[in-house]
Design a protein around this motif. Structure first.
Motif, PDB file in Angstrom:
ATOM      1  N   UNK A 259       0.786  -1.221   0.000  1.00 33.14           N
ATOM      2  CA  UNK A 259       0.000   0.000   0.000  1.00 33.14           C
ATOM      3  C   UNK A 259       0.819   1.272   0.000  1.00 33.14           C
ATOM      4  N   UNK A 260       2.132   1.176   0.075  1.00 32.18           N
ATOM      5  CA  UNK A 260       2.968   2.370   0.071  1.00 32.18           C
ATOM      6  C   UNK A 260       3.260   2.799  -1.367  1.00 32.18           C
ATOM      7  N   UNK A 261       3.365   4.079  -1.578  1.00 32.27           N
ATOM      8  CA  UNK A 261       3.678   4.590  -2.906  1.00 32.27           C
ATOM      9  C   UNK A 261       5.185   4.728  -3.051  1.00 32.27           C
ATOM     10  N   UNK A 262       5.675   4.395  -4.232  1.00 37.66           N
ATOM     11  CA  UNK A 262       7.095   4.561  -4.506  1.00 37.66           C
ATOM     12  C   UNK A 262       7.315   5.934  -5.118  1.00 37.66           C
ATOM     13  N   UNK A 263       8.419   6.544  -4.793  1.00 36.29           N
ATOM     14  CA  UNK A 263       8.784   7.844  -5.337  1.00 36.29           C
ATOM     15  C   UNK A 263       9.988   7.635  -6.245  1.00 36.29           C
ATOM     16  N   UNK A 264       9.810   8.022  -7.495  1.00 36.67           N
ATOM     17  CA  UNK A 264      10.914   7.898  -8.445  1.00 36.67           C
ATOM     18  C   UNK A 264      11.820   9.121  -8.312  1.00 36.67           C
ATOM     19  N   UNK A 265      13.103   8.880  -8.144  1.00 32.99           N
ATOM     20  CA  UNK A 265      14.075   9.954  -8.005  1.00 32.99           C
ATOM     21  C   UNK A 265      14.852  10.048  -9.312  1.00 32.99           C
ATOM     22  N   UNK A 266      14.810  11.214  -9.989  1.00 29.65           N
ATOM     23  CA  UNK A 266      15.534  11.342 -11.246  1.00 29.65           C
ATOM     24  C   UNK A 266      17.038  11.350 -11.018  1.00 29.65           C
ATOM     25  N   UNK A 267      17.764  10.962 -12.043  1.00 27.34           N
ATOM     26  CA  UNK A 267      19.226  10.944 -11.962  1.00 27.34           C
ATOM     27  C   UNK A 267      19.761  12.368 -12.062  1.00 27.34           C
ATOM     28  N   UNK A 268      21.038  12.524 -11.745  1.00 29.71           N
ATOM     29  CA  UNK A 268      21.672  13.839 -11.794  1.00 29.71           C
ATOM     30  C   UNK A 268      21.797  14.367 -13.213  1.00 29.71           C
ATOM     31  N   UNK A 269      21.714  13.485 -14.209  1.00 28.10           N
ATOM     32  CA  UNK A 269      21.838  13.914 -15.600  1.00 28.10           C
ATOM     33  C   UNK A 269      20.502  14.360 -16.183  1.00 28.10           C
ATOM     34  N   UNK A 270      19.410  14.223 -15.431  1.00 28.28           N
ATOM     35  CA  UNK A 270      18.095  14.641 -15.911  1.00 28.28           C
ATOM     36  C   UNK A 270      18.020  16.170 -15.957  1.00 28.28           C
ATOM     37  N   UNK A 271      17.030  16.680 -16.656  1.00 24.65           N
ATOM     38  CA  UNK A 271      16.898  18.137 -16.773  1.00 24.65           C
ATOM     39  C   UNK A 271      16.617  18.761 -15.409  1.00 24.65           C
ATOM     40  N   UNK A 272      16.939  20.022 -15.298  1.00 27.27           N
ATOM     41  CA  UNK A 272      16.770  20.733 -14.031  1.00 27.27           C
ATOM     42  C   UNK A 272      15.306  20.768 -13.615  1.00 27.27           C
TER      43      UNK A 272
ATOM     44  N   UNK B 221      13.853  19.262 -10.133  1.00 29.19           N
ATOM     45  CA  UNK B 221      13.250  20.129  -9.125  1.00 29.19           C
ATOM     46  C   UNK B 221      11.769  19.859  -8.917  1.00 29.19           C
ATOM     47  N   UNK B 222      11.122  19.186  -9.865  1.00 32.65           N
ATOM     48  CA  UNK B 222       9.704  18.866  -9.682  1.00 32.65           C
ATOM     49  C   UNK B 222       9.495  17.525  -8.995  1.00 32.65           C
ATOM     50  N   UNK B 223      10.567  16.838  -8.684  1.00 27.84           N
ATOM     51  CA  UNK B 223      10.475  15.542  -8.026  1.00 27.84           C
ATOM     52  C   UNK B 223      10.590  15.704  -6.505  1.00 27.84           C
ATOM     53  N   UNK B 224       9.590  15.248  -5.738  1.00 26.82           N
ATOM     54  CA  UNK B 224       9.695  15.366  -4.284  1.00 26.82           C
ATOM     55  C   UNK B 224      10.821  14.509  -3.700  1.00 26.82           C
ATOM     56  N   UNK B 225      11.120  13.395  -4.350  1.00 27.19           N
ATOM     57  CA  UNK B 225      12.209  12.550  -3.869  1.00 27.19           C
ATOM     58  C   UNK B 225      13.556  13.234  -3.988  1.00 27.19           C
ATOM     59  N   UNK B 226      13.762  13.947  -5.090  1.00 26.20           N
ATOM     60  CA  UNK B 226      15.020  14.676  -5.289  1.00 26.20           C
ATOM     61  C   UNK B 226      15.145  15.795  -4.265  1.00 26.20           C
ATOM     62  N   UNK B 227      14.025  16.473  -3.989  1.00 22.77           N
ATOM     63  CA  UNK B 227      14.079  17.569  -3.014  1.00 22.77           C
ATOM     64  C   UNK B 227      14.293  17.061  -1.603  1.00 22.77           C
ATOM     65  N   UNK B 228      13.836  15.841  -1.299  1.00 19.72           N
ATOM     66  CA  UNK B 228      14.116  15.272   0.017  1.00 19.72           C
ATOM     67  C   UNK B 228      15.597  14.956   0.173  1.00 19.72           C
ATOM     68  N   UNK B 229      16.246  14.552  -0.916  1.00 17.42           N
ATOM     69  CA  UNK B 229      17.679  14.260  -0.857  1.00 17.42           C
ATOM     70  C   UNK B 229      18.536  15.521  -0.912  1.00 17.42           C
ATOM     71  N   UNK B 230      18.001  16.594  -1.516  1.00 14.65           N
ATOM     72  CA  UNK B 230      18.743  17.848  -1.665  1.00 14.65           C
ATOM     73  C   UNK B 230      17.889  19.010  -1.160  1.00 14.65           C
ATOM     74  N   UNK B 231      17.782  19.185   0.156  1.00 15.74           N
ATOM     75  CA  UNK B 231      16.911  20.251   0.682  1.00 15.74           C
ATOM     76  C   UNK B 231      17.393  21.652   0.338  1.00 15.74           C
ATOM     77  N   UNK B 232      18.649  21.814  -0.017  1.00 11.89           N
ATOM     78  CA  UNK B 232      19.150  23.141  -0.377  1.00 11.89           C
ATOM     79  C   UNK B 232      18.583  23.625  -1.716  1.00 11.89           C
ATOM     80  N   UNK B 233      17.999  22.727  -2.511  1.00 11.92           N
ATOM     81  CA  UNK B 233      17.416  23.086  -3.802  1.00 11.92           C
ATOM     82  C   UNK B 233      15.946  23.505  -3.691  1.00 11.92           C
ATOM     83  N   UNK B 234      15.376  23.453  -2.495  1.00  7.93           N
ATOM     84  CA  UNK B 234      13.950  23.758  -2.310  1.00  7.93           C
ATOM     85  C   UNK B 234      13.597  25.187  -2.724  1.00  7.93           C
ATOM     86  N   UNK B 235      14.388  26.215  -2.365  1.00  7.76           N
ATOM     87  CA  UNK B 235      14.026  27.568  -2.825  1.00  7.76           C
ATOM     88  C   UNK B 235      13.996  27.692  -4.349  1.00  7.76           C
TER      89      UNK B 235
END
Length: 88
Positions: free
Chosen positions: A15-28, A32-46
């Protein structure tokens, strides 16, 4: 996160949802629209918030321009029908 696309979220057996995290080579924008990426990089939130705000403003601006164009076409049609009619 696209404007016109709705993504289906994967649901695992427990019942848990998986979050896909884009690779570092993906577009900006994709990163930045991925919640998983923002959880790993909180400095990118602004940056993600600013990019989301700009995306929203552009979306509203395009819809406003299209609505104004459609209203202008309708008003022109009514003016021509009222003043000149169809059979002149």
């Amino acid at each position: 996160m696209g404007i016109f696309k709705k993504r289906k979220k994967k649901v695992e057996e427990d019942g848990l949802q998986t979050i896909e995290i884009p690779e570092e080579t993906a577009s900006l924008f994709k990163r930045l629209s991925s919640p998983g990426y923002l959880l790993l990089h909180p400095e990118m939130t602004p940056k993600a918030m600013i990019l989301g705000w700009i995306n929203c403003i552009l979306y509203i601006a395009v819809r406003l321009v299209l609505a104004c164009w459609l209203c202008a076409e309708i008003v022109d049609f009514i003016y021509l029908v009222v003043n000149y009619g169809f059979l002149h």
